[in-house]
Design an enzyme around this catalytic site. Structure first.
Site, PDB file in Angstrom:
ATOM      1  N   GLY A 108       0.819  -1.284  -0.003  1.00 49.66           N
ATOM      2  CA  GLY A 108       0.112   0.013   0.056  1.00 49.66           C
ATOM      3  C   GLY A 108       0.654   1.285   0.137  1.00 49.66           C
ATOM      4  N   CYS A 109       1.892   1.030   0.789  1.00 50.50           N
ATOM      5  CA  CYS A 109       2.739   2.499   0.868  1.00 50.50           C
ATOM      6  C   CYS A 109       3.630   2.649  -0.384  1.00 50.50           C
ATOM      7  CB  CYS A 109       3.718   2.315   1.945  1.00 50.50           C
ATOM      8  SG  CYS A 109       2.930   2.066   3.768  1.00 50.50           S
ATOM      9  N   THR A 110       3.874   1.571  -1.075  1.00 46.47           N
ATOM     10  CA  THR A 110       4.493   1.563  -2.423  1.00 46.47           C
ATOM     11  C   THR A 110       3.395   2.211  -3.473  1.00 46.47           C
ATOM     12  OG1 THR A 110       6.083  -0.104  -1.981  1.00 46.47           O
ATOM     13  CG2 THR A 110       5.523   0.288  -4.213  1.00 46.47           C
ATOM     14  N   ALA A 140       3.201   5.895  -2.736  1.00 50.84           N
ATOM     15  CA  ALA A 140       4.394   6.908  -3.054  1.00 50.84           C
ATOM     16  C   ALA A 140       4.556   6.955  -4.743  1.00 50.84           C
ATOM     17  CB  ALA A 140       5.698   6.074  -2.473  1.00 50.84           C
TER      18      ALA A 140
END
Length: 159
Positions: free
Chosen positions: A58-60, A63
């Site tokens: 999710g963080c990738t 970003a």
């Protein structure tokens, strides 16, 4: 201390709101260098987005959403700062692996999370985003999208 405080969660009355002054702390970047947020805020818009952990799915996506719209966001005068509690070296690897063209903040002590009122659980920040102009919050997103973070910011800027 309430149960929410005990769990590291922020109660609604502790959250920042549109119109509030953005916390102007000195933080540490992925390069292990100090960064004065007060100076950054004076350069147009600043998007400070919080994410739980570098190099997770999710963080990738979040970003990379911002990376892929970076030129358009820059054209609108937006400086992007991604924040998690990861160490500088972890942030640097994440930045290099995904060719992120913006600064990542290593908030290892949670000082910035607390200043922004971002909930955390077991040391992981909630996914939230704050758009700042002239030192004041002008837009916020308490349930920041992973794949559409850039779209959400651009929708506000284009409205």
């Amino acid at each position: 201390m309430g149960i929410l405080s005990f769990l590291g969660l922020v109660q609604a009355e502790d959250r920042l709101s549109v119109g509030d002054a953005a916390p102007a702390l000195t933080v540490t970047t992925e390069e292990n260098q100090p960064l004065d947020l007060g100076q950054v805020y004076g350069k147009g818009y600043t998007l400070v987005y919080f994410y739980p952990k570098a190099d997770t799915p999710g963080c990738t996506k979040q970003a990379c959403s911002l990376r892929d719209a970076y030129a358009e966001l820059q054209d609108k005068g937006v400086t992007i700062l991604g924040v998690s509690t990861d160490k500088p070296a972890t942030q640097k690897k994440f930045k290099e692996k995904f060719k992120l063209p913006f600064t990542l903040v290593a908030d290892t002590d949670g000082k910035l999370l607390k200043a922004f009122g971002v909930p955390s659980f077991s040391g992981f920040a909630a996914r939230q985003a704050f758009l700042i102009k002239d030192g004041k919050i002008v837009w916020l997103d308490f349930t920041a999208s992973t794949g559409k973070q850039a779209d959400d910011v651009l929708a506000f800027l284009n409205s």
